[in-house]
Design an enzyme around this catalytic site. Structure first.
Site, PDB file in Angstrom:
ATOM      1  N   ASP A  57      -4.893 -12.259  -5.020  1.00  0.00           N
ATOM      2  CA  ASP A  57      -4.087 -12.288  -3.801  1.00  0.00           C
ATOM      3  C   ASP A  57      -2.612 -12.190  -4.212  1.00  0.00           C
ATOM      4  OD1 ASP A  57      -2.630 -13.117  -1.578  1.00  0.00           O
ATOM      5  OD2 ASP A  57      -4.110 -14.616  -0.978  1.00  0.00           O
ATOM      6  N   ASN A  84       1.955  -1.634  -2.199  1.00  0.00           N
ATOM      7  CA  ASN A  84       1.355  -1.210  -0.940  1.00  0.00           C
ATOM      8  C   ASN A  84       0.689  -2.368  -0.186  1.00  0.00           C
ATOM      9  OD1 ASN A  84      -0.198   0.766   0.888  1.00  0.00           O
ATOM     10  ND2 ASN A  84      -1.854  -0.270  -0.214  1.00  0.00           N
ATOM     11  N   TYR A 150       6.642  -9.438  11.451  1.00  0.00           N
ATOM     12  CA  TYR A 150       6.192  -8.246  10.705  1.00  0.00           C
ATOM     13  C   TYR A 150       7.388  -7.320  10.459  1.00  0.00           C
ATOM     14  CZ  TYR A 150       3.910  -3.982   9.245  1.00  0.00           C
ATOM     15  OH  TYR A 150       3.555  -2.858   8.525  1.00  0.00           O
ATOM     16  N   GLU A 186      -7.269   0.167   8.306  1.00  0.00           N
ATOM     17  CA  GLU A 186      -7.825  -1.125   8.760  1.00  0.00           C
ATOM     18  C   GLU A 186      -6.717  -2.040   9.287  1.00  0.00           C
ATOM     19  OE1 GLU A 186     -10.288  -2.820   5.690  1.00  0.00           O
ATOM     20  OE2 GLU A 186     -11.439  -0.979   5.500  1.00  0.00           O
TER      21      GLU A 186
HETATM   22  P1  NDP Z   1      -5.166  -1.549   5.264  1.00  0.00           P
HETATM   23  O1  NDP Z   1      -5.435  -2.828   5.968  1.00  0.00           O
HETATM   24  O2  NDP Z   1      -6.157  -0.459   5.369  1.00  0.00           O
HETATM   25  O3  NDP Z   1      -4.875  -1.835   3.722  1.00  0.00           O
HETATM   26  C1  NDP Z   1      -4.139  -2.938   3.302  1.00  0.00           C
HETATM   27  C2  NDP Z   1      -4.401  -3.189   1.823  1.00  0.00           C
HETATM   28  O4  NDP Z   1      -3.609  -4.305   1.408  1.00  0.00           O
HETATM   29  C3  NDP Z   1      -5.853  -3.546   1.553  1.00  0.00           C
HETATM   30  O5  NDP Z   1      -6.267  -2.915   0.366  1.00  0.00           O
HETATM   31  C4  NDP Z   1      -5.820  -5.047   1.345  1.00  0.00           C
HETATM   32  O6  NDP Z   1      -6.816  -5.420   0.395  1.00  0.00           O
HETATM   33  C5  NDP Z   1      -4.431  -5.237   0.734  1.00  0.00           C
HETATM   34  N1  NDP Z   1      -3.928  -6.593   0.930  1.00  0.00           N
HETATM   35  C6  NDP Z   1      -3.582  -7.189   2.079  1.00  0.00           C
HETATM   36  N2  NDP Z   1      -3.188  -8.455   1.845  1.00  0.00           N
HETATM   37  C7  NDP Z   1      -3.296  -8.654   0.509  1.00  0.00           C
HETATM   38  C8  NDP Z   1      -3.054  -9.750  -0.347  1.00  0.00           C
HETATM   39  N3  NDP Z   1      -2.594 -10.925   0.124  1.00  0.00           N
HETATM   40  N4  NDP Z   1      -3.267  -9.607  -1.677  1.00  0.00           N
HETATM   41  C9  NDP Z   1      -3.723  -8.442  -2.159  1.00  0.00           C
HETATM   42  N5  NDP Z   1      -3.971  -7.359  -1.408  1.00  0.00           N
HETATM   43  C10 NDP Z   1      -3.765  -7.469  -0.085  1.00  0.00           C
HETATM   44  O7  NDP Z   1      -3.741  -1.070   5.828  1.00  0.00           O
HETATM   45  P2  NDP Z   1      -2.742   0.090   5.415  1.00  0.00           P
HETATM   46  O8  NDP Z   1      -3.295   0.990   4.387  1.00  0.00           O
HETATM   47  O9  NDP Z   1      -2.255   0.673   6.687  1.00  0.00           O
HETATM   48  O10 NDP Z   1      -1.565  -0.785   4.807  1.00  0.00           O
HETATM   49  C11 NDP Z   1      -0.919  -0.506   3.593  1.00  0.00           C
HETATM   50  C12 NDP Z   1       0.562  -0.781   3.752  1.00  0.00           C
HETATM   51  O11 NDP Z   1       1.106   0.131   4.701  1.00  0.00           O
HETATM   52  C13 NDP Z   1       0.903  -2.177   4.253  1.00  0.00           C
HETATM   53  O12 NDP Z   1       2.003  -2.670   3.502  1.00  0.00           O
HETATM   54  C14 NDP Z   1       1.313  -1.944   5.702  1.00  0.00           C
HETATM   55  O13 NDP Z   1       2.214  -2.916   6.158  1.00  0.00           O
HETATM   56  C15 NDP Z   1       1.957  -0.572   5.593  1.00  0.00           C
HETATM   57  N6  NDP Z   1       2.063   0.183   6.823  1.00  0.00           N
HETATM   58  C16 NDP Z   1       0.960   0.403   7.624  1.00  0.00           C
HETATM   59  C17 NDP Z   1       1.111   1.127   8.803  1.00  0.00           C
HETATM   60  C18 NDP Z   1      -0.034   1.319   9.745  1.00  0.00           C
HETATM   61  O14 NDP Z   1       0.218   1.587  10.955  1.00  0.00           O
HETATM   62  N7  NDP Z   1      -1.265   1.264   9.301  1.00  0.00           N
HETATM   63  C19 NDP Z   1       2.392   1.748   9.163  1.00  0.00           C
HETATM   64  C20 NDP Z   1       3.454   1.458   8.245  1.00  0.00           C
HETATM   65  C21 NDP Z   1       3.286   0.730   7.126  1.00  0.00           C
HETATM   66  P3  NDP Z   1      -7.726  -6.736   0.471  1.00  0.00           P
HETATM   67  O15 NDP Z   1      -7.970  -7.040   1.907  1.00  0.00           O
HETATM   68  O16 NDP Z   1      -8.939  -6.346  -0.309  1.00  0.00           O
HETATM   69  O17 NDP Z   1      -6.909  -7.772  -0.214  1.00  0.00           O
HETATM   70  C1  8X3 Z   2       3.009  -0.493  11.001  1.00  0.00           C
HETATM   71  C2  8X3 Z   2       3.659   0.287  12.068  1.00  0.00           C
HETATM   72  O1  8X3 Z   2       4.503   0.169  14.464  1.00  0.00           O
HETATM   73  O2  8X3 Z   2       2.350  -0.840  13.984  1.00  0.00           O
HETATM   74  O3  8X3 Z   2       3.913  -0.787   9.971  1.00  0.00           O
HETATM   75  O4  8X3 Z   2       4.383  -1.885  13.246  1.00  0.00           O
HETATM   76  S1  8X3 Z   2       3.737  -0.621  13.509  1.00  0.00           S
END
Ligand code: NDP
Ligand code: 8X3
Length: 249
Positions: A57, A84, A150, A186
């Protein structure tokens, strides 16, 4: 051989990027909390390249320290760190929000990114080579109702990226901040813990896909050493601004 380290590689952007980099033969360190998923991904991607997985984590300082010990032979070879791992919890008005959700977002999106960066950058300084790619968000540029904490964490990612770039001035280490808008992963399921509500987020829209962001990161990573892509904001065509989304009826 250099290594790319991706945090949060069990789904979404992290997994899409891992798949693309593996196809190119890049050695990878992949992390996340869901060990079973990491095991499966390792089996899948080991057909193309060398994969190292670590289940921990990022929001736990102790867990990150344990990882740093366990991975100490690999870490000097990390030439790209993709920060990420991240999440949103809830979308409640500040005055109604759950404070535990705030702690989780701050600890993961800010402190987790900081712990990982603090650990890896000194190795990069030694080789005078490296690239930190932070996954920020359009929510780190424009705030919206129900997004206070957030958005604050992603504003922080932008600030950390800017400061780090200045701290590293004079080295060959690059820092990029990638800022996606609406992206189907997700993320919304994690945010709301409810698949029906998560589905609604993308209703009538063609959102970004994780592969779109993975391609963008690959492009940033592959610029020549004198070029640093500092920031990229990417929206789906149907999203003109953070809260201006066109939905087909
Ligand atoms: P997902 O939920 O699909 O992926 C998130 C990843 O982060 C998973 O692999 C999860 O793995 C990991 N994760 C979350 N918390 C922890 C933790 N405490 N320790 C280790 N790993 C962690 O979402 P996204 O691919 O969309 O998200 C990736 C990034 O993109 C994030 O930083 C998100 O804020 C950002 N983002 C997303 C957007 C969207 O609309 N989807 C838009 C803009 C930015 P596991 O659960 O196995 O730990
Ligand atoms: C994720 C984009 O608009 O859902 O970072 O906050 S938004």
């Amino acid at each position: 051989m250099s290594i790319t380290l991706i945090t949060g590689a069990t789904s979404g952007i992290g997994l899409a990027l891992a798949r693309k980099l593996a196809q190119q033969g890049t050695e990878l360190i992949l992390t996340g909390r869901r060990g079973e998923r990491l095991d499966k991904i390792k089996v899948e991607l080991s057909k193309s390249t060398k994969i190292h997985t670590f289940t921990f984590d990022v929001s736990s300082r102790k867990a990150v320290e344990k990882f740093l010990n366990a991975g100490q032979e690999l870490l000097p070879r990390v030439s790209a760190l993709i920060n990420n791992a991240g999440l949103a919890c809830g979308a409640d008005k500040l005055q109604e929000a759950n404070i535990d959700d705030w702690e989780t977002m701050i600890d993961t999106n800010m402190k987790g990114l900081l712990y990982m960066t603090r650990a890896i950058v000194p190795y990069m300084i030694k080789t005078n080579n490296g690239h930190i790619v932070n996954i920020g968000s359009a929510a780190g540029r424009w705030a919206y109702g129900g997004g206070s904490v957030y958005c604050a964490t992603k504003f922080a990612v932008r600030a950390i990226s800017e400061s780090l770039r200045i701290d590293l001035l004079g080295t060959n280490i690059r820092v990029s901040n990638i800022e996606p808008g609406m992206l189907e992963t997700e993320f919304s399921l994690v945010r709301f813990g409810d698949s029906e509500r998560a589905k609604k987020v993308y209703e009538g829209v063609s959102p970004l896909q994780p592969e779109d962001i993975a391609d963008t990161i690959l492009w940033a990573l592959s610029r020549p050493p004198h070029v640093n892509i500092q920031e990229i904001v990417i929206f789906p065509t149907a999203q003109a601004a953070i809260t201006n989304i066109y939905r087909r009826s």
